[in-house]
Design a protein around this motif. Structure first.
Motif, mmCIF file in Angstrom:
data_model
loop_
_atom_site.group_PDB
_atom_site.id
_atom_site.type_symbol
_atom_site.label_atom_id
_atom_site.label_comp_id
_atom_site.label_asym_id
_atom_site.label_seq_id
_atom_site.Cartn_x
_atom_site.Cartn_y
_atom_site.Cartn_z
ATOM 1 N N ILE A 125 0.841 -1.202 0.000
ATOM 2 C CA ILE A 125 0.000 0.000 0.000
ATOM 3 C C ILE A 125 0.868 1.241 0.000
ATOM 4 O O ILE A 125 0.627 2.189 -0.752
ATOM 5 N N ARG A 126 1.911 1.261 0.817
ATOM 6 C CA ARG A 126 2.807 2.407 0.886
ATOM 7 C C ARG A 126 3.494 2.637 -0.452
ATOM 8 O O ARG A 126 3.581 3.769 -0.939
ATOM 9 N N THR A 127 3.961 1.564 -1.096
ATOM 10 C CA THR A 127 4.626 1.678 -2.390
ATOM 11 C C THR A 127 3.663 2.208 -3.447
ATOM 12 O O THR A 127 4.009 3.103 -4.227
ATOM 13 N N ARG A 128 2.461 1.691 -3.468
ATOM 14 C CA ARG A 128 1.457 2.155 -4.440
ATOM 15 C C ARG A 128 1.111 3.620 -4.208
ATOM 16 O O ARG A 128 0.962 4.390 -5.150
ATOM 17 N N LEU A 129 1.002 4.029 -2.958
ATOM 18 C CA LEU A 129 0.682 5.412 -2.640
ATOM 19 C C LEU A 129 1.801 6.346 -3.098
ATOM 20 O O LEU A 129 1.554 7.395 -3.693
ATOM 21 N N HIS A 130 3.053 5.965 -2.817
ATOM 22 C CA HIS A 130 4.186 6.786 -3.250
ATOM 23 C C HIS A 130 4.238 6.892 -4.770
ATOM 24 O O HIS A 130 4.532 7.958 -5.315
ATOM 25 N N THR A 131 3.929 5.814 -5.464
ATOM 26 C CA THR A 131 3.915 5.838 -6.927
ATOM 27 C C THR A 131 2.835 6.791 -7.435
ATOM 28 O O THR A 131 3.079 7.582 -8.347
ATOM 29 N N ARG A 132 1.660 6.722 -6.845
ATOM 30 C CA ARG A 132 0.569 7.604 -7.268
ATOM 31 C C ARG A 132 0.897 9.069 -6.999
ATOM 32 O O ARG A 132 0.592 9.947 -7.808
ATOM 33 N N ILE A 133 1.533 9.360 -5.867
ATOM 34 C CA ILE A 133 1.907 10.738 -5.550
ATOM 35 C C ILE A 133 2.937 11.245 -6.543
ATOM 36 O O ILE A 133 2.845 12.373 -7.037
ATOM 37 N N THR A 134 3.922 10.410 -6.871
ATOM 38 C CA THR A 134 4.943 10.799 -7.837
ATOM 39 C C THR A 134 4.321 11.074 -9.198
ATOM 40 O O THR A 134 4.643 12.077 -9.845
ATOM 41 N N GLU A 135 3.405 10.211 -9.632
ATOM 42 C CA GLU A 135 2.736 10.416 -10.921
ATOM 43 C C GLU A 135 1.899 11.691 -10.909
ATOM 44 O O GLU A 135 1.854 12.408 -11.903
ATOM 45 N N ALA A 136 1.267 11.988 -9.792
ATOM 46 C CA ALA A 136 0.450 13.199 -9.701
ATOM 47 C C ALA A 136 1.317 14.449 -9.794
ATOM 48 O O ALA A 136 0.951 15.432 -10.443
#
Length: 58
Positions: A37-48
């Motif tokens: 979950i943490r990895t997916r969240l960081h990826t989404r924040i970076t993409e945003a």
């Protein structure tokens, strides 16, 4: 009188189907580990951050 029974059964089937869909998505959501979950969240924040234009302050 017969139409009321058909309508009641159709409503019950609709509620049961909705419950099944919600239960399936909940099981899928709970299979993630906290690290995933943490990895997916960081990826989404970076993409945003990459997709939004940078603004400059004056």
């Amino acid at each position: 009188m017969k139409w009321w029974k058909v309508l009641g059964v159709a409503g019950f089937v609709g509620v049961a189907a909705t419950g099944a869909v919600i239960a399936r998505s909940e099981r899928r959501r709970r299979t993630y580990t906290p690290d995933e979950i943490r990895t997916r969240l960081h990826t989404r924040i970076t993409e945003a951050h990459e997709s939004t234009p940078a603004t400059t302050r004056s």
